[in-house]
Design a protein around this motif. Structure first.
Motif, PDB file in Angstrom:
ATOM      1  N   ARG A   1       0.812  -1.212   0.000  1.00 36.36           N
ATOM      2  CA  ARG A   1       0.000   0.000   0.000  1.00 36.36           C
ATOM      3  C   ARG A   1       0.847   1.264   0.000  1.00 36.36           C
ATOM      4  O   ARG A   1       0.418   2.300  -0.477  1.00 36.36           O
ATOM      5  N   ASP A   2       2.051   1.192   0.566  1.00 36.73           N
ATOM      6  CA  ASP A   2       2.911   2.364   0.712  1.00 36.73           C
ATOM      7  C   ASP A   2       4.360   1.927   0.513  1.00 36.73           C
ATOM      8  O   ASP A   2       4.957   1.330   1.420  1.00 36.73           O
ATOM      9  N   VAL A   3       4.912   2.188  -0.646  1.00 35.03           N
ATOM     10  CA  VAL A   3       6.264   1.746  -0.992  1.00 35.03           C
ATOM     11  C   VAL A   3       7.292   2.310  -0.013  1.00 35.03           C
ATOM     12  O   VAL A   3       8.218   1.616   0.404  1.00 35.03           O
ATOM     13  N   GLU A   4       7.118   3.567   0.399  1.00 36.79           N
ATOM     14  CA  GLU A   4       8.104   4.183   1.288  1.00 36.79           C
ATOM     15  C   GLU A   4       8.063   3.556   2.682  1.00 36.79           C
ATOM     16  O   GLU A   4       9.105   3.362   3.313  1.00 36.79           O
ATOM     17  N   ARG A   5       6.882   3.209   3.155  1.00 31.06           N
ATOM     18  CA  ARG A   5       6.772   2.526   4.452  1.00 31.06           C
ATOM     19  C   ARG A   5       7.430   1.151   4.349  1.00 31.06           C
ATOM     20  O   ARG A   5       8.159   0.730   5.252  1.00 31.06           O
ATOM     21  N   SER A   6       7.201   0.459   3.225  1.00 31.24           N
ATOM     22  CA  SER A   6       7.831  -0.845   3.023  1.00 31.24           C
ATOM     23  C   SER A   6       9.347  -0.719   2.925  1.00 31.24           C
ATOM     24  O   SER A   6      10.081  -1.564   3.420  1.00 31.24           O
ATOM     25  N   ARG A   7       9.819   0.354   2.318  1.00 27.34           N
ATOM     26  CA  ARG A   7      11.263   0.601   2.231  1.00 27.34           C
ATOM     27  C   ARG A   7      11.854   0.733   3.640  1.00 27.34           C
ATOM     28  O   ARG A   7      12.911   0.174   3.942  1.00 27.34           O
ATOM     29  N   GLY A   8      11.161   1.463   4.497  1.00 31.16           N
ATOM     30  CA  GLY A   8      11.615   1.585   5.881  1.00 31.16           C
ATOM     31  C   GLY A   8      11.687   0.243   6.584  1.00 31.16           C
ATOM     32  O   GLY A   8      12.637  -0.049   7.312  1.00 31.16           O
TER      33      GLY A   8
ATOM     34  N   PRO B   1      10.525   6.108  -6.155  1.00 30.62           N
ATOM     35  CA  PRO B   1       9.702   6.539  -5.019  1.00 30.62           C
ATOM     36  C   PRO B   1       8.204   6.473  -5.313  1.00 30.62           C
ATOM     37  O   PRO B   1       7.738   6.907  -6.363  1.00 30.62           O
ATOM     38  N   GLY B   2       7.497   5.873  -4.367  1.00 30.37           N
ATOM     39  CA  GLY B   2       6.052   5.764  -4.456  1.00 30.37           C
ATOM     40  C   GLY B   2       5.547   4.699  -5.410  1.00 30.37           C
ATOM     41  O   GLY B   2       4.357   4.392  -5.431  1.00 30.37           O
ATOM     42  N   GLU B   3       6.436   4.105  -6.204  1.00 31.46           N
ATOM     43  CA  GLU B   3       6.004   3.140  -7.219  1.00 31.46           C
ATOM     44  C   GLU B   3       6.503   1.722  -6.948  1.00 31.46           C
ATOM     45  O   GLU B   3       5.722   0.790  -6.880  1.00 31.46           O
ATOM     46  N   ILE B   4       7.835   1.554  -6.830  1.00 29.13           N
ATOM     47  CA  ILE B   4       8.373   0.202  -6.675  1.00 29.13           C
ATOM     48  C   ILE B   4       9.759   0.247  -6.041  1.00 29.13           C
ATOM     49  O   ILE B   4      10.511   1.218  -6.226  1.00 29.13           O
TER      50      ILE B   4
ATOM     51  N   LYS C   1      14.229  -7.437  15.416  1.00 28.88           N
ATOM     52  CA  LYS C   1      14.443  -6.429  14.375  1.00 28.88           C
ATOM     53  C   LYS C   1      13.146  -6.113  13.648  1.00 28.88           C
ATOM     54  O   LYS C   1      12.844  -4.949  13.370  1.00 28.88           O
ATOM     55  N   ALA C   2      12.395  -7.141  13.302  1.00 30.98           N
ATOM     56  CA  ALA C   2      11.130  -6.930  12.606  1.00 30.98           C
ATOM     57  C   ALA C   2      10.157  -6.137  13.471  1.00 30.98           C
ATOM     58  O   ALA C   2       9.496  -5.214  12.986  1.00 30.98           O
ATOM     59  N   MET C   3      10.078  -6.475  14.734  1.00 32.15           N
ATOM     60  CA  MET C   3       9.164  -5.760  15.632  1.00 32.15           C
ATOM     61  C   MET C   3       9.586  -4.292  15.763  1.00 32.15           C
ATOM     62  O   MET C   3       8.745  -3.397  15.719  1.00 32.15           O
ATOM     63  N   ALA C   4      10.882  -4.039  15.880  1.00 32.26           N
ATOM     64  CA  ALA C   4      11.376  -2.662  15.977  1.00 32.26           C
ATOM     65  C   ALA C   4      11.120  -1.877  14.698  1.00 32.26           C
ATOM     66  O   ALA C   4      10.986  -0.654  14.727  1.00 32.26           O
ATOM     67  N   ALA C   5      11.021  -2.591  13.561  1.00 39.88           N
ATOM     68  CA  ALA C   5      10.796  -1.939  12.268  1.00 39.88           C
ATOM     69  C   ALA C   5       9.313  -1.749  11.958  1.00 39.88           C
ATOM     70  O   ALA C   5       8.966  -1.281  10.883  1.00 39.88           O
TER      71      ALA C   5
ATOM     72  N   ASP D   1       4.380  -7.964   8.120  1.00 39.76           N
ATOM     73  CA  ASP D   1       4.978  -6.696   7.702  1.00 39.76           C
ATOM     74  C   ASP D   1       3.885  -5.624   7.669  1.00 39.76           C
ATOM     75  O   ASP D   1       2.725  -5.911   7.983  1.00 39.76           O
ATOM     76  N   PRO D   2       4.203  -4.374   7.323  1.00 41.46           N
ATOM     77  CA  PRO D   2       3.189  -3.318   7.357  1.00 41.46           C
ATOM     78  C   PRO D   2       1.955  -3.560   6.481  1.00 41.46           C
ATOM     79  O   PRO D   2       0.907  -2.970   6.713  1.00 41.46           O
ATOM     80  N   ASP D   3       2.065  -4.459   5.486  1.00 38.40           N
ATOM     81  CA  ASP D   3       0.915  -4.776   4.636  1.00 38.40           C
ATOM     82  C   ASP D   3       0.268  -6.100   4.989  1.00 38.40           C
ATOM     83  O   ASP D   3      -0.636  -6.555   4.295  1.00 38.40           O
ATOM     84  N   GLY D   4       0.723  -6.737   6.051  1.00 40.07           N
ATOM     85  CA  GLY D   4       0.135  -7.996   6.481  1.00 40.07           C
ATOM     86  C   GLY D   4       0.797  -9.237   5.929  1.00 40.07           C
ATOM     87  O   GLY D   4       0.390 -10.350   6.267  1.00 40.07           O
TER      88      GLY D   4
END
Length: 146
Positions: A17-24, A39-42, A95-99, A121-124
């Motif tokens: 849903r959010d490439v930048e959040r996934s990047r983080g 950015p914002g795409e892939i 690490k995953a929980m902290a991210a 992850d942030p998208d489930g």
């Protein structure tokens, strides 16, 4: 006639849903090496020897993949990492929980003799961190002892 070899999986694509959040989460949080980023795409990250993980804006995917989208349940797939030790499972889970991951199951000793933990992850998308003492990879790259 030479037989065509079976295809090898060299890329996995997740609709996010959010490439930048996934990047983080994937680059800054879990430490994946960034290969390419629009950015914002892939975002493409190195996921293994000759393997890329693409994190693609889910809104852009239907033009190439047809009808895809997120529902109320988690996608019926998981990404996995076979860890070399219980300590590595614990470290990756932390690490995953902290991210920004959501815990699905804390590191637990399983009835089959190993230890596993699962996060979303942030998208489930589920990540399974597993130490299986029977698992191995030979010098030829073949997996043994699953």
């Amino acid at each position: 006639m030479t037989p065509v070899p079976a295809p090898m999986i060299t890329a996995l694509t997740l609709g996010v849903r959010d490439v930048e959040r996934s990047r983080g989460f994937y680059v800054q949080g879990l430490g994946f090496r960034e290969v390419s980023h629009i950015p914002g795409e892939i975002l493409f990250v190195q996921a293994g020897h000759g393997l890329m993980l693409a994190l693609w804006n889910v809104a852009s995917m239907p033009g190439e993949y047809g009808d895809v989208g997120h529902g109320v349940q988690a996608p019926p797939m998981s990404l996995g990492h076979n860890a070399g030790s219980v300590e590595e499972v614990n470290d990756l889970y932390a690490k995953a929980m902290a991210a920004g991951a959501t815990s699905v199951g804390a590191p637990t000793t399983r009835e089959w003799g190993g230890t596993s933990a699962c996060v979303a992850d942030p998208d489930g998308f589920r990540w399974d961190f597993v130490h299986n003492p029977s698992f191995g990879i030979g010098e030829d790259g073949f997996v043994t002892g699953v």
